[in-house]
Design an enzyme around this catalytic site. Structure first.
Site, PDB file in Angstrom:
ATOM      1  N   GLU A  60       5.021  -3.173  10.751  1.00 22.32           N
ATOM      2  CA  GLU A  60       5.762  -2.420  10.568  1.00 22.32           C
ATOM      3  C   GLU A  60       6.476  -3.674   9.602  1.00 22.32           C
ATOM      4  O   GLU A  60       8.177  -3.119   9.549  1.00 22.32           O
ATOM      5  CB  GLU A  60       7.047  -2.421  11.143  1.00 22.32           C
ATOM      6  N   CYS A  61       5.877  -3.995   8.814  1.00 18.62           N
ATOM      7  CA  CYS A  61       7.185  -4.437   7.461  1.00 18.62           C
ATOM      8  C   CYS A  61       6.438  -3.932   6.245  1.00 18.62           C
ATOM      9  O   CYS A  61       5.561  -3.295   5.943  1.00 18.62           O
ATOM     10  CB  CYS A  61       5.980  -6.315   7.383  1.00 18.62           C
ATOM     11  N   GLY A  62       7.599  -4.869   5.390  1.00 20.32           N
ATOM     12  CA  GLY A  62       7.626  -4.297   4.236  1.00 20.32           C
ATOM     13  C   GLY A  62       5.872  -4.591   3.123  1.00 20.32           C
ATOM     14  O   GLY A  62       5.885  -4.080   2.137  1.00 20.32           O
ATOM     15  N   LEU A  63       5.189  -5.761   3.494  1.00 26.03           N
ATOM     16  CA  LEU A  63       4.262  -6.187   3.352  1.00 26.03           C
ATOM     17  C   LEU A  63       3.109  -5.548   3.754  1.00 26.03           C
ATOM     18  O   LEU A  63       1.941  -6.318   3.160  1.00 26.03           O
ATOM     19  CB  LEU A  63       3.877  -7.537   3.450  1.00 26.03           C
ATOM     20  N   THR A  64       2.660  -5.027   5.087  1.00 24.36           N
ATOM     21  CA  THR A  64       1.854  -4.416   5.412  1.00 24.36           C
ATOM     22  C   THR A  64       0.730  -3.530   4.368  1.00 24.36           C
ATOM     23  O   THR A  64      -0.501  -3.597   4.729  1.00 24.36           O
ATOM     24  CB  THR A  64       2.588  -3.008   6.757  1.00 24.36           C
TER      25      THR A  64
END
Length: 184
Positions: A60-64
């Site tokens: 659930e990360c912007g970098l996922t």
């Protein structure tokens, strides 16, 4: 003049001996056995002779979306002595809240991940996993002290199991510096 050469030679020999000892004292990634997302043992010693990228992941990360680039990199180089090993971690903003089963399903469904993914661990703090103690402590890895800054930080491990480079979380898997390292 002879009197100066002998001490200089002894000093040189001691320096070379100390450098060899430091190389010998370095730990390697091969000492670790961990559990994968499916509860099976994963033995890093099976990766001897391969270049390895170790990366901490989160769903659930912007970098996922880097999962996509990681999978593409793995697909391209997996038959050329390269492997990626993912470690889900919930250390940054609660961005990996799922169970191992949920993480496995997410990775397969959304990104078709086939590279080895380990059971969720901690990559920082008092409960830091021993693999990450090795990756982040110069005393153990022989290269440098580092701190995991965020999800998707990458550690490049050479064919001898030693840390070769630490790559920023924002650096994409297809970055030319990573490609060059794999191909050299």
């Amino acid at each position: 003049m002879k009197n100066l050469l002998i001490p200089a030679f002894i000093l040189l020999c001691m320096t070379v001996s100390a450098q060899k000892q430091n190389v010998m004292d370095k730990e390697s990634i091969y000492q670790f056995k961990v559990e994968d997302l499916y509860g099976d043992q994963f033995d890093f010693s099976n990766l001897k002779g391969k270049k390895v990228m170790v990366v901490n992941t989160a769903s659930e990360c912007g970098l996922t979306p880097q999962y996509e680039g990681l999978q593409e990199l793995y697909d391209k180089y997996k038959d050329r002595n390269f492997v990626i090993v993912g470690f889900p971690a919930n250390n940054f903003g609660g961005q990996e809240p799922g169970t191992d089963e949920q993480i496995a399903a997410f990775c397969e469904k959304n990104y078709g991940v086939t590279f080895p993914m380990m059971s969720k661990i901690s990559v920082k703090g008092k409960d830091m996993h021993p693999v990450y103690e090795f990756l982040t402590e110069k005393e153990k890895n022989g290269l440098e002290d580092s701190e995991v800054q965020w999800n998707f930080q990458k550690y490049l491990i050479d064919e001898n199991g030693h840390v070769a480079r630490v790559i920023s979380p924002q650096t994409l898997p297809a970055d030319q510096s990573i490609i060059n390292w794999i191909e050299k």
